[in-house]
Scaffold this active site. Structure first.
Site, short mmCIF file in Angstrom:
data_model
loop_
_atom_site.label_atom_id
_atom_site.label_comp_id
_atom_site.label_asym_id
_atom_site.label_seq_id
_atom_site.Cartn_x
_atom_site.Cartn_y
_atom_site.Cartn_z
N CYS A 45 -40.45 -30.02 58.62
CA CYS A 45 -39.27 -30.76 59.06
C CYS A 45 -39.03 -30.72 60.56
O CYS A 45 -37.94 -31.06 61.02
CB CYS A 45 -38.03 -30.22 58.32
SG CYS A 45 -38.07 -30.54 56.55
N ASP A 46 -40.05 -30.34 61.32
CA ASP A 46 -39.88 -30.28 62.78
C ASP A 46 -41.08 -30.88 63.51
O ASP A 46 -41.68 -30.24 64.38
CB ASP A 46 -39.67 -28.82 63.21
CG ASP A 46 -39.06 -28.70 64.60
OD1 ASP A 46 -38.44 -29.67 65.06
OD2 ASP A 46 -39.21 -27.63 65.22
#
Length: 316
Positions: free
Chosen positions: A100-101
């Site tokens: 998610c990054d």
């Protein structure tokens, strides 16, 4: 500002602070990603050599920051853009365990257009019910299936704010989302894309309180996915490749739903529509130039944006 509900933000951030400080968890995420992409020769995940709560040792992997597009030709940028979109769509919709990054420093690029995924500390594991409902929502978005969008959004806790929710996901005006022409969801370049971006910013300002309420009611699994999508959009914008990641994402959602429900005819029909659209867009890209967006069109679409009912958020 009591109308702005921000408790969801603290609720989501707090548990991840301790997780990101334990490198053993990052090591497990890294190993899981390596298993996911074992059959993807152009997607590289560093090998974990040793891990403890405070120290993580991995193999060195060369590459340049993905947003450093100056040294890449257009063909390479397009292959990189497609590969990034396919990799993260697979993590989300096929595996339900997503990085998610994915900002530019965490995605490296090599001259052969292969990518290296770094920093596996911030992941989200999706349960199957959520993963499939999220896929149904995207399937409804591409087909302009308005009842389907409403059903899936309600199942995800969004209530009557589904037009706003759809605009947040796609970064497109509601009238484009409701357009049955599949090309209406493409990410345009030039002035058309700038006009859409201006409209989306206007939505954010006009419906700021409703957006915070929406996020407060939405499943917590969704929140980091929105962060991931924002990072991916920034990568796509930096690469300037002219690739539509929405279409790649939608391919992945159809594949995930077919693996679950085995509805072969519906799957084949939807995939055929997507392939025909991609062929059409490919031909249009090679035969046309960026067109201006008349100011009267921008004004018309601004008037058509989001149904008034989202001004009163409902979680029902």
């Amino acid at each position: 500002f009591p109308e702005f509900e921000l408790g969801w933000l603290a609720d989501e951030i707090a548990p991840h602070l301790a997780i990101e400080l334990d490198f053993r968890i990052e090591a497990e995420n890294c190993r899981a990603a390596a298993r996911q992409f074992r059959g993807w020769p152009k997607v590289v995940v560093p090998e974990v050599l040793a891990a403890s709560p405070r120290c993580l040792v991995m193999s060195f992997e060369s590459g340049v920051n993905a947003v450093s597009a100056d040294g890449m030709d257009l063909d390479t940028r397009r292959r990189v853009s497609r590969r990034i979109a396919r990799a993260f769509a697979a993590q989300t919709f096929r595996y339900g365990h997503a990085h998610c990054d994915p900002h530019g420093a965490n995605v490296l690029v090599r001259p052969d257009a292969s990518i290296v995924l770094l920093d596996h500390g911030l992941y989200k594991r999706l349960d199957d019910d959520f993963r499939l409902e999220y896929a149904r929502l995207w399937r409804a978005l591409i087909l302009a299936d308005l009842p389907g969008i409403q059903r899936a959004a309600r199942a995800l806790g969004v209530g009557d704010a589904y037009p706003l929710f759809a605009a947040v996901l796609t970064r497109k005006p509601w009238d484009d989302i409701a357009n049955p022409d599949l090309a209406s969801l493409r990410l345009d370049t030039g002035e058309h894309r700038q006009a859409d971006d201006l409209l989306v910013r206007a939505y954010a300002q006009k419906y700021a309180a409703q957006i915070t309420q929406l996020l407060n009611h939405a499943p917590r699994q969704l929140l980091l996915l929105l962060k991931m999508q924002d990072c991916l959009r920034r990568l796509d914008s930096a690469l300037r490749a002219g690739v539509d990641p929405n279409l790649i994402t939608l391919h992945a959602t159809l594949d995930a739903l077919h693996a679950h429900d085995r509805r072969h005819f519906a799957y084949a029909r939807s995939k055929l529509r997507l392939w025909l659209l991609e062929w059409r867009l490919s031909r249009a890209r090679s035969n046309s130039h960026t067109s201006r967006v008349p100011s009267d069109e921008v004004e018309r679409r601004d008037d058509a944006v989001i149904p008034d009912r989202v001004s009163a958020f409902s979680s029902s």
